[in-house]
Write an enzyme that holds these catalytic residues in place. Structure first.
Site, PDB file in Angstrom:
ATOM      1  N   GLY A  72      -6.235   2.199   1.433  1.00  0.00           N
ATOM      2  CA  GLY A  72      -5.962   2.219   0.000  1.00  0.00           C
ATOM      3  C   GLY A  72      -7.228   1.942  -0.765  1.00  0.00           C
ATOM      4  CB  CYS A  90      -9.136   1.371   5.883  1.00  0.00           C
ATOM      5  SG  CYS A  90     -10.551   1.290   4.780  1.00  0.00           S
ATOM      6  CE1 TYR A  91      -6.136  -3.635  -0.393  1.00  0.00           C
ATOM      7  CE2 TYR A  91      -4.000  -2.963   0.496  1.00  0.00           C
ATOM      8  CZ  TYR A  91      -4.747  -3.731  -0.391  1.00  0.00           C
ATOM      9  OH  TYR A  91      -4.115  -4.570  -1.257  1.00  0.00           O
ATOM     10  CG  HIS A 132      -9.857   6.261   7.239  1.00  0.00           C
ATOM     11  ND1 HIS A 132      -8.645   5.983   6.648  1.00  0.00           N
ATOM     12  CD2 HIS A 132     -10.796   5.639   6.484  1.00  0.00           C
ATOM     13  CE1 HIS A 132      -8.845   5.247   5.569  1.00  0.00           C
ATOM     14  NE2 HIS A 132     -10.140   5.025   5.453  1.00  0.00           N
ATOM     15  CD  GLU A 157      -6.334   7.945   8.622  1.00  0.00           C
ATOM     16  OE1 GLU A 157      -6.624   7.259   9.614  1.00  0.00           O
ATOM     17  OE2 GLU A 157      -6.503   7.545   7.455  1.00  0.00           O
ATOM     18  CG  ASP A 188       5.287  26.229  -0.028  1.00  0.00           C
ATOM     19  OD1 ASP A 188       4.973  26.468   1.148  1.00  0.00           O
ATOM     20  OD2 ASP A 188       4.480  25.891  -0.899  1.00  0.00           O
ATOM     21  CE  LYS A 230       1.427  27.296   2.125  1.00  0.00           C
ATOM     22  NZ  LYS A 230       2.021  27.363   0.784  1.00  0.00           N
TER      23      LYS A 230
END
Ligand code: XMP
Length: 517
Positions: free
Chosen positions: A58, A85-86, A173, A175, A231, A373
């Site tokens: 964050g 992280c945060y 991170h 991810e 979508d 997506k």
């Protein structure tokens, strides 16, 4: 969405732009994952019955007034926790560790080293690995309850674990793709620490969504606006499976669609999905509204307004209609700063969210709200939509009007539609459609001299725009082979009357945009 999946991980969102990416990485490991508010209570967590918790990053500092906090009780639940992280700083702040503001914000690649390979969390993670840092604060010292597992040259505590609790933390991170081996740590957390079994698949998601939608709508009618895009098609396919005849789809033919688009939608949703599809022929109405208008913003405004009018009058005739289904994806939500379940920082005001105003009085159904997506595409295939539909390039709501510069009139649209169909046909023939992100033609209100046969011509210039991008927020022009461009140009000039010059756009975004307008 609270689905029935038994095994799941919860991501507590502290405003990270990566919260959804974390969730997606977990789903890639075949474990269902959803994002929840950072201030969720231990009781609410129990209702979800998760196998573990991930505290996201964050933009705040843990000591900042008003910074998002979690309920300290979550650390007493006996559940495995991974702070990123945060999230790690917050965990240390609660459980004993000192967080300091670093003098310089660290943003970018760093080299992480460790010798904790025998720890189940670090198993298989290279002893020297590239990782992605993005923080102002970092944990400087940890209490005797923690063990530091890894470091970088500027960060003494890059990974930690608690000695007695199943609590882990990462300053970097794992991810993002810039931490190429980061997925291993997430995998270890899921399988070694949370003891997940990994039985979840996208097909389960489809089924859970179907069950969820059925329960939500009861016997009411649901309206879905179809555009021919990926979508809205996936939403319609999903709802069609879930509620069959309780679904009514509306396609507004605004005369600004690509060649064959209306027919393609009709074929899919009348022949294949047997849906109640209502096509509103608004062509004349839209053209009338666009008459004499060349300001791009005014064009958009009028198109939006006319669309709502058409949609509204068609939907008024649908009995017991209480819900409106929309194909909002997670990136749309986060880019417009509208994430309901967390304080995610606003990145960009996007064009898709909140397309239809509240005055229509429907309750919204947004089944793709948690997905990216490519997950939506995979879901589309899972639901039986053809590959050529799920892999379609995005197409803007105001359609060809934003690619027809100056006043929009039918003659210009006809030229653009034909040229656009040729460029798409040629890129497909060259096998490059799926290697590019968006390809289209733009008709300029510029005429120049040419020569055809023995005659002098004075006709329009047309631009081919082709870009590659991951997120559509930045993009580079595609290096299409000269031969492919040559064929496109020759065919357009020979087959489309009204064009005597074809140019290729070699600008990146920024500073240009993808569309011209
Ligand atoms: P720009 O031109 O801003 O476009 O670089 C970024 C992406 O957004 C699409 N786009 C739209 N999509 N309604 C949409 O649904 C719109 O009004 C709209 N305007 C731009 C554009 O095609 C590109 O993919």
């Amino acid at each position: 969405m609270n689905t029935t999946s038994s095994e799941r991980i919860l991501v507590l969102d502290f405003g990270s732009q990566y919260a959804q990416l974390i969730a997606r990485r977990v789903r890639e490991q075949n474990v269902y994952c959803e994002i929840v508010r950072h201030d969720i209570t231990p009781e609410q967590i129990k209702d979800h019955n998760p196998s573990g918790l991930i505290l996201s990053g964050g933009p705040s500092s843990v000591y900042e007034e008003g910074s998002p906090k979690c309920d300290p009780g979550i650390f007493d639940m006996g559940l495995p926790v991974l702070g990123i992280c945060y999230g790690m700083q917050l965990m240390c702040d609660h459980l004993g560790g000192k967080v300091d503001s670093t003098h310089v914000r660290e943003y970018g690649r760093a080299t992480c080293t460790h010798s904790a390979g025998d720890d189940p969390f670090m198993k298989g993670f290279p002893e020297t690995a590239e990782v992605w840092m993005s923080h102002g604060d970092q944990v400087q010292t940890v209490s005797a309850d923690f063990v530091a597992l890894a470091k970088t040259s500027t960060c003494p505590v890059a990974a930690i674990k608690h000695k007695t609790l199943p609590a882990y933390g990462l300053q970097f991170h794992p991810e993002v793709t810039h931490s190429p081996e980061g997925w291993m740590l997430l995998k270890n957390f899921l399988y070694e620490i949370c003891k997940c079994s990994g039985a979840w698949k996208l097909a389960n998601f489809a089924q859970e969504m179907i069950d969820h939608v059925k329960a939500q709508v009861g016997d009411a009618q649901v309206i879905c606006g179809l555009s021919g895009g990926v979508d809205s098609s996936v939403v319609a396919a999903l709802l069609s499976k879930a509620i069959g005849s309780q679904l009514s789809c509306i396609l507004v033919d605004n005369g600004l669609l690509r060649k064959g688009e209306r027919e393609m939608v009709e074929e899919q949703f009348t022949d294949h999905f047997k849906t109640d599809l209502r096509v509103v022929d608004g062509r004349a109405q839209f053209l009338q509204q666009l008459k004499g208008i060349d300001d791009p913003q005014e064009k958009r405004r009028r198109i939006g307004h006319t669309f709502i009018e058409c949609f509204k009058s068609e939907s008024e005739g649908i009995e017991n209609a209480k819900f409106l289904a929309q194909g909002t994806l997670y990136p749309d939500v986060i880019e417009s700063g509208a994430a309901k379940d967390g304080p995610a920082a606003t990145i960009k005001l996007h064009h898709n969210v909140g397309g239809l105003p509240e005055e229509l009085g429907f309750e919204l159904i947004e089944p793709l709200r948690d997905l990216f997506k490519d997950e939506v595409r995979a879901l589309g295939v899972e639901l039986g939509l053809p590959e050529h539909l799920v892999w379609r390039h995005p197409f803007p709501g105001p359609g060809l009007a934003v690619r027809c510069l100056g006043e929009v009139v039918e003659e210009k649209l006809a030229v653009l539609r034909e040229a656009d169909a040729i460029v798409i046909e040629e890129i497909e023939k060259a096998g490059l459609y799926r290697k590019t992100s968006q390809l289209f033609a733009v008709l300029l209100p510029v005429q120049s001299v040419g020569v055809m046969g023995d005659a002098r011509t004075y006709e329009n210039a047309l631009v081919i725009r082709c870009v590659n991008t991951d997120d559509f927020m930045t993009a580079d022009w595609s290096r299409l082979p000269y031969d492919v461009l040559a064929t496109m140009s020759t065919r357009i000039i020979n087959e489309v009357s009204g064009v005597n010059r074809v140019c290729y756009d070699i600008s990146s975004k920024p500073p240009a945009t993808i569309e011209w307008e």
